[in-house]
Enzyme design. Structure first.
Site, mmCIF file in Angstrom:
data_model
loop_
_atom_site.group_PDB
_atom_site.id
_atom_site.type_symbol
_atom_site.label_atom_id
_atom_site.label_comp_id
_atom_site.label_asym_id
_atom_site.label_seq_id
_atom_site.Cartn_x
_atom_site.Cartn_y
_atom_site.Cartn_z
ATOM 1 N N CYS A 122 0.818 -1.226 0.000
ATOM 2 C CA CYS A 122 0.000 0.000 0.000
ATOM 3 C C CYS A 122 0.846 1.268 0.000
ATOM 4 C CB CYS A 122 -0.946 -0.012 1.184
ATOM 5 S SG CYS A 122 -1.873 -1.545 1.317
ATOM 6 N N HIS A 261 -3.357 6.842 1.997
ATOM 7 C CA HIS A 261 -3.782 5.511 1.553
ATOM 8 C C HIS A 261 -5.172 5.247 2.119
ATOM 9 C CE1 HIS A 261 -4.188 1.325 0.955
ATOM 10 N NE2 HIS A 261 -3.869 0.970 2.180
ATOM 11 N N ASN A 292 -10.210 -0.790 -0.179
ATOM 12 C CA ASN A 292 -8.755 -0.641 -0.081
ATOM 13 C C ASN A 292 -8.121 -1.276 -1.317
ATOM 14 O OD1 ASN A 292 -6.023 -1.050 0.468
ATOM 15 N ND2 ASN A 292 -6.354 -1.499 2.640
#
Ligand code: UT7
Length: 337
Positions: A122, A261, A292
């Site tokens: 990420c 993020h 996500n």
């Protein structure tokens, strides 16, 4: 003395020229997932902020999504594939060991530049921007294409209460090139491999009910110690975000935009509080509609703000990515336009 070698130098600084993203068309609402994990739409929204996410089609690959985002970023930057001297693709969900996503994308956009994939989960887009900044300033490439692309639905255990609702698919890209003034601030980045096991992947166990597995599916499944990661992000990543702001020589109130993020709206809220961000700073909350998407989440969120007419073009944005490794990376960038 032996002969000296020639070394290159590039632009004094680097900046983002343009960006773009790709969202798969299939929208998956919470209601589609809750039965298998004994959950509810309310629980998922309250704990993560997610209302729905996007999943790619079965025949849609990380390469397809990376290419779509790349073409949009190139058009936005008014740069052709031929101008791209290096391509960095961050992904943890490409199904092949080789060839890399970056080399395939390079071929499709007409670039013969250096092509490499990186695995920084990420944090990958922010890692890529930092590497592009360094390549441009060193003269290793004039224009660098940075892509984050993920098809996490391929690696998500739909029976795991802690992750089934979280992970999703998409891609985002940006073109970085030379600049007379700094457009990319110093990165605050790093890793903590002593916590490698908190987000990892394990081999699939065949389930009778899963028709794909009967045909020999060997993809591993993502596992995460959610609470541990959550606490780490709130405690440590808020600090990294503040360090990146200080390293850029600005104050939180000088920011126009915060694009973290997209892991959890509660983590975003905690960072806003720690940084003391004023109300007028635009905050990306694309997780609501995208879940996500790991390396893709920051450029996807930036593009969502632009589509909503909320992106402060020409302003300063704080980016921060963090995740499996554990790894992290944060920097302040000037938004193009
Ligand atoms: O992208 C890489 C970085 N990733 C992240 O930053 C993710 C960080 N972690 C998180 O965002 C959160 O940990 C989650 C959203 C994944 C989970 O939220 P949480 O608040 O940490 O939940 P929890 O695991 O602490 O569980 C709280 C309660 C438990 O019940 P009790 O013991 O309080 O009665 C769980 O059994 O919620 C229960 N629970 C669920 N209930 C409904 C756990 N999962 C679920 C579920 N639906 N899916």
């Amino acid at each position: 003395m032996s002969a000296t070698i020639t070394a290159t130098t590039g632009g004094p600084f680097a900046r983002i020229y343009g960006f773009g993203s790709y969202r798969p068309t299939r929208v998956v609402p919470n209601s589609e997932l809750v039965d298998r994990i004994d959950s509810s739409d309310e629980w998922i929204q309250e704990r993560s902020g997610i209302v729905e996410r996007r999943w790619a089609r079965d025949d849609e690959t990380v390469v397809d999504m990376a290419l779509a985002a790349a073409e949009r970023a190139l058009a936005d930057a008014n740069i052709t594939g031929e101008d791209i001297g290096a391509i960095i693709v961050s992904t943890v969900s490409h199904l092949l060991i080789t060839p890399s996503v970056s080399s395939i994308v390079a071929g499709r956009i007409g670039s013969r530049g250096a092509a490499l994939d990186i695995s920084a989960a990420c944090a990958g887009f922010s890692y890529g921007i930092n590497m592009a900044d360094a390549l441009v300033r060193a003269g290793s490439a004039k224009y660098v294409l940075v892509i984050g692309a993920e098809k996490l639905s391929d690696f998500t255990d739909l029976d795991d209460r802690g992750t089934a609702f979280l992970f999703a698919d998409g891609a985002g890209a940006a073109v970085v090139g030379p600049s007379d003034i700094p457009g990319i601030g110093p990165a605050v980045w790093g890793s903590d491999g002593t916590q490698a096991e908190v987000i990892t992947s394990t081999p699939r166990r065949p389930r009778r009910t899963d028709p794909v597995l009967e045909h020999g599916d060997t993809r591993p499944l993502l596992t995460m110690q959610g609470q541990t990661v959550f606490r780490w992000a709130v405690a440590e990543m808020a600090k990294a975000a503040a360090e990146a702001v200080a390293a850029a020589g600005i104050k939180p109130e000088d920011l126009d935009c915060f694009i973290p993020h997209q892991a959890n709206n509660r983590i975003t809220d905690a960072m806003i509080k720690y940084l003391g961000l004023p109300e007028n700073v635009t905050v990306a909350r694309d997780i609501t509609h995208m879940g996500n998407t790991s390396a893709a989440s920051i450029p996807l969120a930036m593009d969502a703000l632009r589509a909503e007419g909320r992106l402060p073009t020409g302003g300063l944005a704080l980016l921060i990515g963090f995740g499996a490794g554990l790894v992290w990376s944060a920097q302040v960038v000037r938004i193009p336009g």
